[in-house]
Write an enzyme that holds these catalytic residues in place. Structure first.
Site, PDB file in Angstrom:
ATOM      1  N   TYR A 245       0.842  -1.194   0.000  1.00 42.72           N
ATOM      2  CA  TYR A 245       0.000   0.000   0.000  1.00 42.72           C
ATOM      3  C   TYR A 245       0.878   1.246   0.000  1.00 42.72           C
ATOM      4  O   TYR A 245       1.959   1.274   0.592  1.00 42.72           O
ATOM      5  CB  TYR A 245      -0.920   0.009   1.226  1.00 42.72           C
ATOM      6  CG  TYR A 245      -2.098  -0.934   1.110  1.00 42.72           C
ATOM      7  CD1 TYR A 245      -3.340  -0.481   0.674  1.00 42.72           C
ATOM      8  CD2 TYR A 245      -1.968  -2.283   1.423  1.00 42.72           C
ATOM      9  CE1 TYR A 245      -4.422  -1.344   0.558  1.00 42.72           C
ATOM     10  CE2 TYR A 245      -3.049  -3.155   1.311  1.00 42.72           C
ATOM     11  CZ  TYR A 245      -4.272  -2.674   0.882  1.00 42.72           C
ATOM     12  OH  TYR A 245      -5.341  -3.529   0.772  1.00 42.72           O
ATOM     13  N   GLU A 246       0.384   2.294  -0.652  1.00 42.55           N
ATOM     14  CA  GLU A 246       1.167   3.506  -0.899  1.00 42.55           C
ATOM     15  C   GLU A 246       1.711   4.140   0.374  1.00 42.55           C
ATOM     16  O   GLU A 246       2.802   4.708   0.371  1.00 42.55           O
ATOM     17  CB  GLU A 246       0.300   4.514  -1.654  1.00 42.55           C
ATOM     18  CG  GLU A 246       1.023   5.770  -2.070  1.00 42.55           C
ATOM     19  CD  GLU A 246       0.163   6.664  -2.941  1.00 42.55           C
ATOM     20  OE1 GLU A 246       0.464   7.866  -3.023  1.00 42.55           O
ATOM     21  OE2 GLU A 246      -0.804   6.157  -3.549  1.00 42.55           O
ATOM     22  N   ALA A 247       0.971   4.056   1.471  1.00 40.07           N
ATOM     23  CA  ALA A 247       1.402   4.706   2.707  1.00 40.07           C
ATOM     24  C   ALA A 247       2.568   3.993   3.375  1.00 40.07           C
ATOM     25  O   ALA A 247       3.129   4.497   4.345  1.00 40.07           O
ATOM     26  CB  ALA A 247       0.236   4.825   3.689  1.00 40.07           C
ATOM     27  N   GLY A 248       2.946   2.793   2.882  1.00 41.16           N
ATOM     28  CA  GLY A 248       4.147   2.154   3.400  1.00 41.16           C
ATOM     29  C   GLY A 248       4.002   0.740   3.897  1.00 41.16           C
ATOM     30  O   GLY A 248       5.002   0.108   4.264  1.00 41.16           O
TER      31      GLY A 248
END
Length: 247
Positions: free
Chosen positions: A49-52
């Site tokens: 996921y983009e947030a990490g």
């Protein structure tokens, strides 16, 4: 069993991940499809996921890319710059899922504005990480509902490059990945022609005709000579999907 169009899209998206190792996941139908794949036929699928969050195993569908549950269930947490600089841009993610507000015949995606950029009719959420995903993931699967409002002759703004203006465009731009290989809609599946790179209708969902798909497209949609019908969701797929959504 009866099913809704969105359920067909989610199931078909999950099927695309049968042999995938790592998938970059967005929120909405892409997240539903990816999580369904991990629950049904690809338990080893690594969700990024983009947030990490890397290797997230959410027990329910996340509310956003920053849902704390993703971090709690992840194998590792990385910073956003690391996600893109180390994982996405070097091509370490096999499949990226994207949505679209507008999509054209070469699978270029607009999520920026509808209308003129300086004076738009609608200001959309913007790019986020989509341009990097479209540029560098091994391949991209687009999930979007099909209508003439969304499937347009030419997007008002290219947020994420699909196949540019046709053959050789991605290579000229130095883009690493294959770009969109499938567009999954509520009517069927479109795939780029191997020579022209223009999207071609290759599958329709059960009960849908090629004429319906063409009527929902803002350009002269080409239809494959050997047009196929997608397999409807199985009872097991629908049960797993509905349990995921209800969790």
């Amino acid at each position: 069993m009866s099913y809704e169009a969105d359920e067909m899209m989610s199931v078909e998206a999950a099927r695309r991940l049968r042999d995938t190792t790592a998938c970059f996941v967005g929120i909405g139908l892409p997240s539903t499809g990816a999580n369904l794949a991990r629950r049904t036929h690809n338990r080893e699928l690594v969700l990024v996921y983009e947030a990490g969050a890397i290797g997230a195993k959410p027990p329910r569908l996340p509310l956003s890319i920053g849902d704390g549950m993703l971090g709690e269930t992840a194998d590792a947490i990385a910073s956003v710059p690391e996600i893109f600089n180390y994982w996405v841009q070097p091509g370490r993610i096999e499949v990226g899922f994207l949505g679209a507000a507008q999509l054209d015949r070469f699978a270029n995606i607009n999520t920026t504005v509808v209308g003129d950029y300086a004076d738009p009719k609608v200001r959309l959420p913007g790019a986020g990480g989509a341009p990097e995903i479209a540029a560098s993931c091994g391949e991209v699967v687009v999930i979007v509902r099909q209508s003439t409002r969304t499937f347009v002759e030419q997007v008002d703004f290219i947020t994420s490059v699909g196949h540019g203006d046709g053959p050789g465009a991605r290579e000229r731009l130095g883009l690493r990945g294959k770009g969109p290989t499938k567009v999954i809609t509520d009517l069927g599946i479109l795939e780029p022609h191997p020579e022209t790179r223009e999207l071609v209708l290759t599958h329709v969902h059960s009960g849908v005709t090629a004429e319906q798909a063409r009527a929902a497209t803002g350009w002269d949609l080409q239809v494959a000579d050997a047009l196929k019908t997608t397999q409807p969701p199985t009872a097991a797929e629908l049960q797993a999907l509905r349990e995921l959504i209800a969790a």
